[in-house]
Design a protein around this motif. Sequence first.
Motif, PDB file in Angstrom:
ATOM      1  N   ILE A 159       0.813  -1.218   0.000  1.00 39.62           N
ATOM      2  CA  ILE A 159       0.000   0.000   0.000  1.00 39.62           C
ATOM      3  C   ILE A 159       0.846   1.267   0.000  1.00 39.62           C
ATOM      4  CG2 ILE A 159      -2.008  -1.078   1.058  1.00 39.62           C
ATOM      5  CD1 ILE A 159      -1.190   0.170   3.714  1.00 39.62           C
ATOM      6  N   GLY A 160       2.131   1.125  -0.132  1.00 37.08           N
ATOM      7  CA  GLY A 160       2.984   2.303  -0.166  1.00 37.08           C
ATOM      8  C   GLY A 160       3.294   2.793   1.225  1.00 37.08           C
ATOM      9  N   GLY A 161       3.965   3.901   1.276  1.00 34.11           N
ATOM     10  CA  GLY A 161       4.365   4.439   2.571  1.00 34.11           C
ATOM     11  C   GLY A 161       3.916   5.858   2.748  1.00 34.11           C
ATOM     12  N   PRO A 162       4.230   6.414   3.904  1.00 37.06           N
ATOM     13  CA  PRO A 162       3.837   7.796   4.181  1.00 37.06           C
ATOM     14  C   PRO A 162       4.373   8.771   3.140  1.00 37.06           C
ATOM     15  CG  PRO A 162       4.616   6.740   6.181  1.00 37.06           C
ATOM     16  CD  PRO A 162       4.889   5.798   5.038  1.00 37.06           C
ATOM     17  N   GLU A 163       5.597   8.528   2.628  1.00 37.20           N
ATOM     18  CA  GLU A 163       6.145   9.431   1.619  1.00 37.20           C
ATOM     19  C   GLU A 163       5.309   9.383   0.344  1.00 37.20           C
ATOM     20  OE1 GLU A 163       8.216   5.491   1.313  1.00 37.20           O
ATOM     21  OE2 GLU A 163       7.833   6.860   2.952  1.00 37.20           O
ATOM     22  N   ASP A 164       4.766   8.216   0.038  1.00 34.58           N
ATOM     23  CA  ASP A 164       3.883   8.109  -1.121  1.00 34.58           C
ATOM     24  C   ASP A 164       2.621   8.926  -0.909  1.00 34.58           C
ATOM     25  OD1 ASP A 164       5.659   6.376  -2.374  1.00 34.58           O
ATOM     26  OD2 ASP A 164       4.605   4.576  -1.700  1.00 34.58           O
ATOM     27  N   THR A 165       2.125   8.942   0.311  1.00 37.47           N
ATOM     28  CA  THR A 165       0.924   9.702   0.635  1.00 37.47           C
ATOM     29  C   THR A 165       1.165  11.188   0.415  1.00 37.47           C
ATOM     30  OG1 THR A 165       0.266   8.046   2.248  1.00 37.47           O
ATOM     31  CG2 THR A 165      -0.762  10.200   2.447  1.00 37.47           C
ATOM     32  N   GLU A 166       2.302  11.678   0.835  1.00 39.69           N
ATOM     33  CA  GLU A 166       2.623  13.095   0.656  1.00 39.69           C
ATOM     34  C   GLU A 166       2.761  13.433  -0.822  1.00 39.69           C
ATOM     35  OE1 GLU A 166       2.425  15.497   2.934  1.00 39.69           O
ATOM     36  OE2 GLU A 166       1.744  13.874   4.218  1.00 39.69           O
ATOM     37  N   GLN A 167       3.380  12.550  -1.588  1.00 33.80           N
ATOM     38  CA  GLN A 167       3.502  12.780  -3.030  1.00 33.80           C
ATOM     39  C   GLN A 167       2.125  12.806  -3.682  1.00 33.80           C
ATOM     40  OE1 GLN A 167       6.088   9.629  -4.335  1.00 33.80           O
ATOM     41  NE2 GLN A 167       7.954  10.803  -3.952  1.00 33.80           N
ATOM     42  N   LEU A 168       1.260  11.896  -3.262  1.00 32.95           N
ATOM     43  CA  LEU A 168      -0.087  11.858  -3.816  1.00 32.95           C
ATOM     44  C   LEU A 168      -0.872  13.111  -3.456  1.00 32.95           C
ATOM     45  CD1 LEU A 168      -1.058   8.125  -3.274  1.00 32.95           C
ATOM     46  CD2 LEU A 168      -0.588   9.263  -5.449  1.00 32.95           C
ATOM     47  N   LYS A 169      -0.723  13.573  -2.218  1.00 27.72           N
ATOM     48  CA  LYS A 169      -1.409  14.801  -1.810  1.00 27.72           C
ATOM     49  C   LYS A 169      -0.929  15.981  -2.644  1.00 27.72           C
ATOM     50  CE  LYS A 169      -2.443  13.517   2.950  1.00 27.72           C
ATOM     51  NZ  LYS A 169      -2.133  13.772   4.361  1.00 27.72           N
ATOM     52  N   ALA A 170       0.369  16.053  -2.888  1.00 25.80           N
ATOM     53  CA  ALA A 170       0.917  17.134  -3.711  1.00 25.80           C
ATOM     54  C   ALA A 170       0.386  17.038  -5.137  1.00 25.80           C
ATOM     55  CB  ALA A 170       2.445  17.088  -3.704  1.00 25.80           C
ATOM     56  N   ARG A 171       0.315  15.820  -5.651  1.00 27.81           N
ATOM     57  CA  ARG A 171      -0.202  15.614  -7.018  1.00 27.81           C
ATOM     58  C   ARG A 171      -1.679  15.999  -7.091  1.00 27.81           C
ATOM     59  NH1 ARG A 171       0.335  16.049 -12.158  1.00 27.81           N
ATOM     60  NH2 ARG A 171      -0.472  14.340 -13.385  1.00 27.81           N
ATOM     61  N   ILE A 172      -2.445  15.650  -6.083  1.00 27.46           N
ATOM     62  CA  ILE A 172      -3.866  16.008  -6.033  1.00 27.46           C
ATOM     63  C   ILE A 172      -4.020  17.523  -6.045  1.00 27.46           C
ATOM     64  CG2 ILE A 172      -5.907  16.052  -4.540  1.00 27.46           C
ATOM     65  CD1 ILE A 172      -5.126  13.124  -3.753  1.00 27.46           C
ATOM     66  N   THR A 173      -3.210  18.204  -5.259  1.00 26.35           N
ATOM     67  CA  THR A 173      -3.266  19.666  -5.204  1.00 26.35           C
ATOM     68  C   THR A 173      -2.962  20.261  -6.571  1.00 26.35           C
ATOM     69  OG1 THR A 173      -2.642  19.665  -2.875  1.00 26.35           O
ATOM     70  CG2 THR A 173      -2.286  21.713  -4.089  1.00 26.35           C
ATOM     71  N   THR A 174      -1.938  19.735  -7.230  1.00 30.85           N
ATOM     72  CA  THR A 174      -1.569  20.207  -8.567  1.00 30.85           C
ATOM     73  C   THR A 174      -2.717  19.981  -9.549  1.00 30.85           C
ATOM     74  OG1 THR A 174       0.770  19.770  -8.179  1.00 30.85           O
ATOM     75  CG2 THR A 174       0.064  19.917 -10.470  1.00 30.85           C
ATOM     76  N   LEU A 175      -3.292  18.799  -9.516  1.00 28.76           N
ATOM     77  CA  LEU A 175      -4.391  18.484 -10.431  1.00 28.76           C
ATOM     78  C   LEU A 175      -5.627  19.328 -10.147  1.00 28.76           C
ATOM     79  CD1 LEU A 175      -4.006  14.616 -10.657  1.00 28.76           C
ATOM     80  CD2 LEU A 175      -3.461  16.299 -12.425  1.00 28.76           C
ATOM     81  N   GLU A 176      -5.907  19.583  -8.871  1.00 25.98           N
ATOM     82  CA  GLU A 176      -7.046  20.426  -8.523  1.00 25.98           C
ATOM     83  C   GLU A 176      -6.856  21.836  -9.077  1.00 25.98           C
ATOM     84  OE1 GLU A 176      -8.658  18.363  -4.400  1.00 25.98           O
ATOM     85  OE2 GLU A 176      -7.110  19.904  -4.264  1.00 25.98           O
ATOM     86  N   GLN A 177      -5.633  22.349  -8.999  1.00 27.81           N
ATOM     87  CA  GLN A 177      -5.361  23.689  -9.540  1.00 27.81           C
ATOM     88  C   GLN A 177      -5.504  23.686 -11.053  1.00 27.81           C
ATOM     89  OE1 GLN A 177      -4.916  26.573  -7.715  1.00 27.81           O
ATOM     90  NE2 GLN A 177      -5.312  27.414  -9.738  1.00 27.81           N
ATOM     91  N   GLN A 178      -5.061  22.612 -11.698  1.00 20.71           N
ATOM     92  CA  GLN A 178      -5.212  22.519 -13.149  1.00 20.71           C
ATOM     93  C   GLN A 178      -6.686  22.503 -13.538  1.00 20.71           C
ATOM     94  OE1 GLN A 178      -2.956  19.081 -14.369  1.00 20.71           O
ATOM     95  NE2 GLN A 178      -1.016  20.190 -14.371  1.00 20.71           N
TER      96      GLN A 178
END
Length: 65
Positions: free
Chosen positions: A12-31
């Motif tokens: 299921i990945g790790g906490p660092e993956d969660t942070e990367q996903l959150k950052a990606r979500i933020t980027t996509l939401e702005q797009q």
Amino acid sequence: MTGLSPWRESGIGGPEDTEQLKARITTLEQQVIDLELKLQERDDDLAAARAANRELMAQLNRHAD
């Protein structure tokens, strides 16, 4: 033990993956927001062009009579 964290071992990945996903979500939401604004601008431009076209056609029809 393979030396992997329990997160990684579980697949299921790790906490660092969660942070990367959150950052990606933020980027996509702005797009999405940016694209919605562009779409609204184009809709506004199209509406203005249609209104101008209607007015020009009305003027032409008045002069044709």
